[in-house]
Scaffold this motif. Structure first.
Motif, PDB file in Angstrom:
ATOM      1  N   ILE A 171     -10.972 -29.198  66.271  1.00 43.20           N
ATOM      2  CA  ILE A 171     -12.308 -29.212  65.729  1.00 43.20           C
ATOM      3  C   ILE A 171     -12.595 -28.046  64.881  1.00 43.20           C
ATOM      4  O   ILE A 171     -13.223 -27.934  63.930  1.00 43.20           O
ATOM      5  CB  ILE A 171     -13.287 -29.462  66.938  1.00 43.20           C
ATOM      6  N   ALA A 172     -11.950 -26.669  65.467  1.00 40.53           N
ATOM      7  CA  ALA A 172     -12.283 -25.459  64.648  1.00 40.53           C
ATOM      8  C   ALA A 172     -11.414 -25.571  63.422  1.00 40.53           C
ATOM      9  O   ALA A 172     -12.039 -25.114  62.523  1.00 40.53           O
ATOM     10  CB  ALA A 172     -11.435 -24.305  65.639  1.00 40.53           C
ATOM     11  N   THR A 173     -10.290 -26.119  63.396  1.00 36.38           N
ATOM     12  CA  THR A 173      -9.445 -26.309  62.161  1.00 36.38           C
ATOM     13  C   THR A 173     -10.369 -27.435  61.325  1.00 36.38           C
ATOM     14  O   THR A 173     -10.477 -27.293  60.056  1.00 36.38           O
ATOM     15  CB  THR A 173      -8.324 -27.049  62.454  1.00 36.38           C
ATOM     16  N   GLN A 174     -11.061 -28.359  61.607  1.00 38.02           N
ATOM     17  CA  GLN A 174     -11.729 -29.136  60.894  1.00 38.02           C
ATOM     18  C   GLN A 174     -12.849 -28.517  60.506  1.00 38.02           C
ATOM     19  O   GLN A 174     -13.366 -28.929  59.180  1.00 38.02           O
ATOM     20  CB  GLN A 174     -12.198 -30.459  61.640  1.00 38.02           C
TER      21      GLN A 174
ATOM     22  N   ASP B 100     -14.640 -18.993  62.268  1.00 39.37           N
ATOM     23  CA  ASP B 100     -13.391 -19.648  61.643  1.00 39.37           C
ATOM     24  C   ASP B 100     -12.377 -19.139  62.456  1.00 39.37           C
ATOM     25  O   ASP B 100     -11.263 -18.697  61.881  1.00 39.37           O
ATOM     26  CB  ASP B 100     -13.257 -19.457  60.251  1.00 39.37           C
ATOM     27  N   PRO B 101     -12.320 -19.130  63.929  1.00 40.31           N
ATOM     28  CA  PRO B 101     -11.041 -18.653  64.818  1.00 40.31           C
ATOM     29  C   PRO B 101      -9.770 -19.214  64.506  1.00 40.31           C
ATOM     30  O   PRO B 101      -8.716 -18.745  64.516  1.00 40.31           O
ATOM     31  CB  PRO B 101     -11.559 -18.979  66.076  1.00 40.31           C
ATOM     32  N   ALA B 102      -9.697 -20.546  63.944  1.00 44.12           N
ATOM     33  CA  ALA B 102      -8.487 -21.346  63.650  1.00 44.12           C
ATOM     34  C   ALA B 102      -7.874 -20.570  62.504  1.00 44.12           C
ATOM     35  O   ALA B 102      -6.627 -20.552  62.471  1.00 44.12           O
ATOM     36  CB  ALA B 102      -8.799 -22.790  63.173  1.00 44.12           C
ATOM     37  N   THR B 103      -8.542 -20.076  61.527  1.00 43.56           N
ATOM     38  CA  THR B 103      -7.775 -19.302  60.561  1.00 43.56           C
ATOM     39  C   THR B 103      -7.580 -17.622  60.947  1.00 43.56           C
ATOM     40  O   THR B 103      -6.657 -17.185  60.753  1.00 43.56           O
ATOM     41  CB  THR B 103      -8.881 -19.120  59.102  1.00 43.56           C
TER      42      THR B 103
END
Length: 106
Positions: free
Chosen positions: A47-50, A76-79
């Motif tokens: 979900i973080a990525t989306q 944006d922790p995924a990045t």
């Protein structure tokens, strides 16, 4: 702000202001976040990525005292943490479901 943690969305809170949306995952750490880090589920990372910039990670540490303290907020922790995140998503299928599914010899 709405508490949506029981809805399986991959985050705990949803905040809206006009057209802006913030999806917030809150992680509590019993000890030190700086030492212990945090764990995110595969669904949370997906979900973080989306959602990227609309997804925020809030970290609260020293929660063992029942109060905790704010450690940090990360957009944006995924990045932000892509190069240091490690782990594997593991999903369990119950034996009873395997047994009762088409194609089973049991």
């Amino acid at each position: 702000m709405a508490d949506v943690h029981t809805e399986g969305r991959g985050y705990d809170l949803e905040a809206r202001r006009n057209s802006q949306v913030r999806h917030v995952e809150v992680k509590g750490v019993l000890g030190s976040a700086a030492s212990d880090g945090i764990r995110m589920t595969g669904n949370e990372v997906l979900i973080a990525t989306q959602h990227r910039k609309e997804y925020w990670l809030y970290v609260i540490d020293h929660c063992a005292d029942g109060k905790g303290r704010f450690f940090g907020a990360y957009q944006d922790p995924a990045t932000l943490f892509a190069n240091v995140m490690t782990g594997n998503a593991v999903f369990r299928v119950p034996g009873s479901s395997l047994k009762n599914a088409p194609g089973s010899n049991a």
